[in-house]
Design a protein around this motif. Sequence first.
Motif, PDB file in Angstrom:
ATOM      1  N   PRO A  31       0.833  -1.209   0.000  1.00 53.24           N
ATOM      2  CA  PRO A  31       0.000   0.000   0.000  1.00 53.24           C
ATOM      3  C   PRO A  31       0.867   1.258   0.000  1.00 53.24           C
ATOM      4  CG  PRO A  31      -0.710  -1.556   1.692  1.00 53.24           C
ATOM      5  CD  PRO A  31       0.604  -2.052   1.165  1.00 53.24           C
ATOM      6  N   TYR A  32       0.272   2.361  -0.432  1.00 47.15           N
ATOM      7  CA  TYR A  32       1.004   3.629  -0.450  1.00 47.15           C
ATOM      8  C   TYR A  32       1.508   3.985   0.954  1.00 47.15           C
ATOM      9  CZ  TYR A  32      -1.483   4.047  -4.912  1.00 47.15           C
ATOM     10  OH  TYR A  32      -1.986   3.817  -6.161  1.00 47.15           O
ATOM     11  N   SER A  33       0.677   3.759   1.980  1.00 43.88           N
ATOM     12  CA  SER A  33       1.058   4.113   3.346  1.00 43.88           C
ATOM     13  C   SER A  33       2.291   3.332   3.798  1.00 43.88           C
ATOM     14  CB  SER A  33      -0.108   3.858   4.312  1.00 43.88           C
ATOM     15  OG  SER A  33      -0.511   2.496   4.270  1.00 43.88           O
ATOM     16  N   THR A  34       2.406   2.075   3.380  1.00 50.09           N
ATOM     17  CA  THR A  34       3.549   1.250   3.753  1.00 50.09           C
ATOM     18  C   THR A  34       4.830   1.775   3.105  1.00 50.09           C
ATOM     19  OG1 THR A  34       2.088  -0.672   3.919  1.00 50.09           O
ATOM     20  CG2 THR A  34       4.437  -1.113   3.761  1.00 50.09           C
ATOM     21  N   ILE A  35       4.739   2.164   1.844  1.00 47.47           N
ATOM     22  CA  ILE A  35       5.899   2.725   1.140  1.00 47.47           C
ATOM     23  C   ILE A  35       6.303   4.059   1.764  1.00 47.47           C
ATOM     24  CG2 ILE A  35       6.721   3.618  -1.076  1.00 47.47           C
ATOM     25  CD1 ILE A  35       4.726   1.638  -2.411  1.00 47.47           C
ATOM     26  N   ILE A  36       5.318   4.899   2.043  1.00 44.37           N
ATOM     27  CA  ILE A  36       5.598   6.206   2.651  1.00 44.37           C
ATOM     28  C   ILE A  36       6.237   6.025   4.024  1.00 44.37           C
ATOM     29  CG2 ILE A  36       4.491   8.279   3.606  1.00 44.37           C
ATOM     30  CD1 ILE A  36       2.498   8.099   1.237  1.00 44.37           C
ATOM     31  N   GLY A  37       5.766   5.024   4.776  1.00 44.40           N
ATOM     32  CA  GLY A  37       6.369   4.741   6.072  1.00 44.40           C
ATOM     33  C   GLY A  37       7.826   4.332   5.957  1.00 44.40           C
ATOM     34  N   MET A  38       8.161   3.499   4.961  1.00 48.11           N
ATOM     35  CA  MET A  38       9.549   3.103   4.735  1.00 48.11           C
ATOM     36  C   MET A  38      10.408   4.320   4.406  1.00 48.11           C
ATOM     37  SD  MET A  38      11.165   0.634   1.729  1.00 48.11           S
ATOM     38  CE  MET A  38      10.577   1.739   0.434  1.00 48.11           C
ATOM     39  N   ILE A  39       9.894   5.204   3.558  1.00 42.32           N
ATOM     40  CA  ILE A  39      10.644   6.406   3.172  1.00 42.32           C
ATOM     41  C   ILE A  39      10.913   7.286   4.394  1.00 42.32           C
ATOM     42  CG2 ILE A  39      10.556   8.530   1.809  1.00 42.32           C
ATOM     43  CD1 ILE A  39       8.716   6.895  -0.168  1.00 42.32           C
ATOM     44  N   GLY A  44      14.525   9.495   8.267  1.00 44.36           N
ATOM     45  CA  GLY A  44      14.503  10.069   9.598  1.00 44.36           C
ATOM     46  C   GLY A  44      13.522  11.220   9.750  1.00 44.36           C
ATOM     47  N   PHE A  45      12.506  11.274   8.890  1.00 41.25           N
ATOM     48  CA  PHE A  45      11.501  12.335   9.001  1.00 41.25           C
ATOM     49  C   PHE A  45      10.662  12.118  10.258  1.00 41.25           C
ATOM     50  CE2 PHE A  45      11.457  12.413   4.093  1.00 41.25           C
ATOM     51  CZ  PHE A  45      12.488  13.329   4.070  1.00 41.25           C
ATOM     52  N   GLU A  46      10.514  13.161  11.051  1.00 39.22           N
ATOM     53  CA  GLU A  46       9.701  13.080  12.259  1.00 39.22           C
ATOM     54  C   GLU A  46       8.309  13.665  12.061  1.00 39.22           C
ATOM     55  OE1 GLU A  46      11.883  14.800  15.464  1.00 39.22           O
ATOM     56  OE2 GLU A  46      13.434  13.232  15.450  1.00 39.22           O
ATOM     57  N   LYS A  47       8.114  14.393  10.962  1.00 37.63           N
ATOM     58  CA  LYS A  47       6.797  14.908  10.589  1.00 37.63           C
ATOM     59  C   LYS A  47       6.477  14.440   9.182  1.00 37.63           C
ATOM     60  CE  LYS A  47       6.801  19.064  13.471  1.00 37.63           C
ATOM     61  NZ  LYS A  47       6.674  20.558  13.469  1.00 37.63           N
ATOM     62  N   TYR A  48       5.181  14.321   8.902  1.00 40.74           N
ATOM     63  CA  TYR A  48       4.759  13.796   7.601  1.00 40.74           C
ATOM     64  C   TYR A  48       5.155  14.737   6.472  1.00 40.74           C
ATOM     65  CZ  TYR A  48       1.832  12.331   3.726  1.00 40.74           C
ATOM     66  OH  TYR A  48       1.401  11.940   2.491  1.00 40.74           O
ATOM     67  N   TYR A 121      17.635  14.492  -1.017  1.00 36.29           N
ATOM     68  CA  TYR A 121      17.798  13.902   0.311  1.00 36.29           C
ATOM     69  C   TYR A 121      17.244  12.477   0.344  1.00 36.29           C
ATOM     70  CZ  TYR A 121      17.675  13.318   5.365  1.00 36.29           C
ATOM     71  OH  TYR A 121      17.860  12.844   6.633  1.00 36.29           O
ATOM     72  N   ILE A 122      16.060  12.279  -0.251  1.00 39.85           N
ATOM     73  CA  ILE A 122      15.477  10.937  -0.301  1.00 39.85           C
ATOM     74  C   ILE A 122      16.359  10.018  -1.142  1.00 39.85           C
ATOM     75  CG2 ILE A 122      13.483   9.576  -1.075  1.00 39.85           C
ATOM     76  CD1 ILE A 122      11.731  12.016  -0.460  1.00 39.85           C
ATOM     77  N   TYR A 123      16.861  10.538  -2.266  1.00 42.52           N
ATOM     78  CA  TYR A 123      17.752   9.750  -3.126  1.00 42.52           C
ATOM     79  C   TYR A 123      18.974   9.268  -2.338  1.00 42.52           C
ATOM     80  CZ  TYR A 123      21.308   8.845  -6.695  1.00 42.52           C
ATOM     81  OH  TYR A 123      22.311   8.285  -7.442  1.00 42.52           O
ATOM     82  N   ARG A 124      19.615  10.173  -1.606  1.00 40.93           N
ATOM     83  CA  ARG A 124      20.817   9.808  -0.843  1.00 40.93           C
ATOM     84  C   ARG A 124      20.482   8.827   0.285  1.00 40.93           C
ATOM     85  NH1 ARG A 124      21.666  15.401  -1.068  1.00 40.93           N
ATOM     86  NH2 ARG A 124      21.210  15.550   1.182  1.00 40.93           N
ATOM     87  N   SER A 125      19.286   8.968   0.865  1.00 45.01           N
ATOM     88  CA  SER A 125      18.893   8.080   1.966  1.00 45.01           C
ATOM     89  C   SER A 125      18.718   6.647   1.496  1.00 45.01           C
ATOM     90  CB  SER A 125      17.589   8.593   2.604  1.00 45.01           C
ATOM     91  OG  SER A 125      17.782   9.850   3.210  1.00 45.01           O
ATOM     92  N   PHE A 126      18.335   6.461   0.234  1.00 45.01           N
ATOM     93  CA  PHE A 126      18.226   5.105  -0.313  1.00 45.01           C
ATOM     94  C   PHE A 126      19.549   4.639  -0.909  1.00 45.01           C
ATOM     95  CE2 PHE A 126      13.696   5.826   0.050  1.00 45.01           C
ATOM     96  CZ  PHE A 126      13.206   4.556   0.328  1.00 45.01           C
ATOM     97  N   LYS A 127      20.347   5.571  -1.395  1.00 42.45           N
ATOM     98  CA  LYS A 127      21.643   5.202  -1.964  1.00 42.45           C
ATOM     99  C   LYS A 127      22.586   4.700  -0.869  1.00 42.45           C
ATOM    100  CE  LYS A 127      23.791   5.115  -5.973  1.00 42.45           C
ATOM    101  NZ  LYS A 127      23.265   4.333  -7.101  1.00 42.45           N
ATOM    102  N   SER A 128      22.516   5.329   0.306  1.00 41.37           N
ATOM    103  CA  SER A 128      23.334   4.913   1.450  1.00 41.37           C
ATOM    104  C   SER A 128      22.428   4.830   2.673  1.00 41.37           C
ATOM    105  CB  SER A 128      24.473   5.905   1.686  1.00 41.37           C
ATOM    106  OG  SER A 128      25.296   6.026   0.539  1.00 41.37           O
TER     107      SER A 128
END
Length: 250
Positions: A31-39, A44-48, A121-128
């Motif tokens: 689900p979209y919510s599951t993917i968003i939660g992983m991201i 390290g996002f503390e707010k949506y 930032y999201i790109y780098r968070s998945f790259k490393s």
Amino acid sequence: MKAIRLKLYQNMVNYKKPTSFQLKETYPLPPYSTIIGMIHNLCGFEKYKEMDISVQGKYFSKVNDLYTRYEFKNGMKYDKTRHQIKSGDYGVGRGISTAELLVDVDLMIHIIPKEEKLIDYIYRSFKSPREYPSLGRREDLAVINEVKLVELKEEELEEDIILPENNSAYIPISLYENEAINIGGTGKVNSNGTKYKINKNYELVNHGSKKNPKVFRKWNKIEVIYSSRISALEDESILVDEDDNIVFLA
């Protein structure tokens, strides 16, 4: 328009349907919510952070697996004739139940955050990644086969674009109804597929009073059609990435 494209592999996984209990059923795609939660977890996002998601992929088969299930009732005292575990003065039942698992899952996910500055930032968070990513249950680890920044464009197609064989996708109803997408046949739009209302994000709503709050999550649900044998039709305008992959944003 820029997006982050992920290609992930998972060996065995459960994307739990919220209404399944005795048999822990799984959605065919996360689900979209599951993917968003992983991201949010990896970044390290503390707010949506608002974002649009497209997900497509395939799995090889399904199996059932046993897991340990714990049950308790609020305020029920421990009774050695019915409870297996004592927690203070209270009792907890322990037994087994069944989870439905998808086997050999391949996913392609496009991510477009509302704030463009978050793309790198999201790109780098998945790259490393700061920890091994999981998608579904905590133990459902995901192997990252590709992280790529891609350009998206809406273009009028000169010929049909067909999803790879056995690949499926969540198609938002709004995209499906404009007749740019064909499902499961030839000619104009057919109706082969399964309708789901998929969770995306939520807001906290107080159904009590200010003095005695009763806060619940109110989910924003996206109505989609899940199907395979999908094609974008010639002479129609559709969103694609730079490698001519169809993008089904929601």
